[in-house]
Design a protein around this motif. Sequence first.
Motif, short mmCIF file in Angstrom:
data_model
loop_
_atom_site.label_atom_id
_atom_site.label_comp_id
_atom_site.label_asym_id
_atom_site.label_seq_id
_atom_site.Cartn_x
_atom_site.Cartn_y
_atom_site.Cartn_z
N PRO A 1 -8.20 9.84 -12.36
CA PRO A 1 -6.88 9.76 -12.39
C PRO A 1 -6.40 8.47 -11.31
N LEU A 2 -6.90 8.21 -10.16
CA LEU A 2 -6.33 7.08 -9.35
C LEU A 2 -7.05 5.67 -9.64
N PRO A 3 -8.17 5.75 -10.07
CA PRO A 3 -8.30 4.35 -10.24
C PRO A 3 -7.90 3.69 -11.77
N THR A 4 -7.62 4.86 -12.62
CA THR A 4 -6.94 4.81 -13.98
C THR A 4 -5.47 4.32 -13.70
N LEU A 5 -4.73 4.86 -12.89
CA LEU A 5 -3.49 4.43 -12.62
C LEU A 5 -3.47 3.12 -11.97
N MET A 6 -3.98 2.73 -11.10
CA MET A 6 -4.21 1.32 -10.74
C MET A 6 -4.42 0.30 -11.60
N ALA A 7 -5.54 0.55 -12.46
CA ALA A 7 -5.93 -0.30 -13.49
C ALA A 7 -4.65 -0.52 -14.50
N LEU A 8 -3.87 0.64 -14.91
CA LEU A 8 -2.74 0.63 -15.94
C LEU A 8 -1.65 -0.50 -15.06
N ILE A 9 -1.41 -0.27 -13.87
CA ILE A 9 -0.61 -0.94 -13.04
C ILE A 9 -0.86 -2.41 -13.13
N PHE B 1 -8.24 -3.66 -5.87
CA PHE B 1 -9.61 -3.89 -5.82
C PHE B 1 -10.07 -3.27 -4.40
N ALA B 2 -9.41 -3.42 -3.31
CA ALA B 2 -9.74 -2.79 -1.92
C ALA B 2 -9.68 -1.56 -2.19
N LEU B 3 -8.64 -0.68 -2.85
CA LEU B 3 -8.29 0.72 -2.98
C LEU B 3 -9.44 1.19 -3.74
N LEU B 4 -9.78 0.55 -4.98
CA LEU B 4 -10.87 0.93 -5.63
C LEU B 4 -12.09 1.12 -5.24
N GLY B 5 -12.36 0.14 -4.38
CA GLY B 5 -13.58 0.11 -3.59
C GLY B 5 -13.85 1.39 -2.46
N GLY B 6 -12.50 1.67 -1.84
CA GLY B 6 -12.46 2.70 -0.93
C GLY B 6 -12.73 3.89 -1.74
N PHE B 7 -12.07 4.18 -2.87
CA PHE B 7 -12.22 5.36 -3.71
C PHE B 7 -13.49 5.39 -4.09
N SER C 1 -0.77 -6.21 -5.67
CA SER C 1 -1.77 -7.43 -5.76
C SER C 1 -3.06 -6.99 -6.12
N LYS C 2 -3.75 -8.01 -6.59
CA LYS C 2 -5.15 -7.52 -7.18
C LYS C 2 -6.12 -7.36 -6.05
N ARG C 3 -5.76 -7.97 -5.05
CA ARG C 3 -6.78 -7.79 -3.82
C ARG C 3 -6.56 -6.38 -3.20
#
Length: 97
Positions: free
Chosen positions: A80-88, A10-16, A5-7
């Motif tokens: 890598p991690l934020p880019t992977l989440m954005a790609l998904i 965004f929570a994972l990106l914020g934590g990163f 989910s987008k939520r």
Amino acid sequence: MYVWSKRLVFALLGGFVLMLGVFLVEGAGGETSELKMHTTRWIILNYIGLVLWVFVWMIDQARVRGRNVWVWLVPFLLAPLPTLMALILFLQRPMKA
């Protein structure tokens, strides 16, 4: 693929970003590291292997959906991690017929 989910992303990106800030602030000292050199090398080697494995997965997922993954290479090498989440999230968008 559609369980993200987008939520959550965004929570994972914020934590990163928060963890990255903490590591940058805490690691700014001039003291020497307590890790042995071979331990550091093994960690780096495992990280590089994981990054390569994830990028191959990204190539496969983009190819299945008819998208170009190579535009994601430079951002993936930098974060890598934020880019992977954005790609998904990008791949979840409905495809136009």
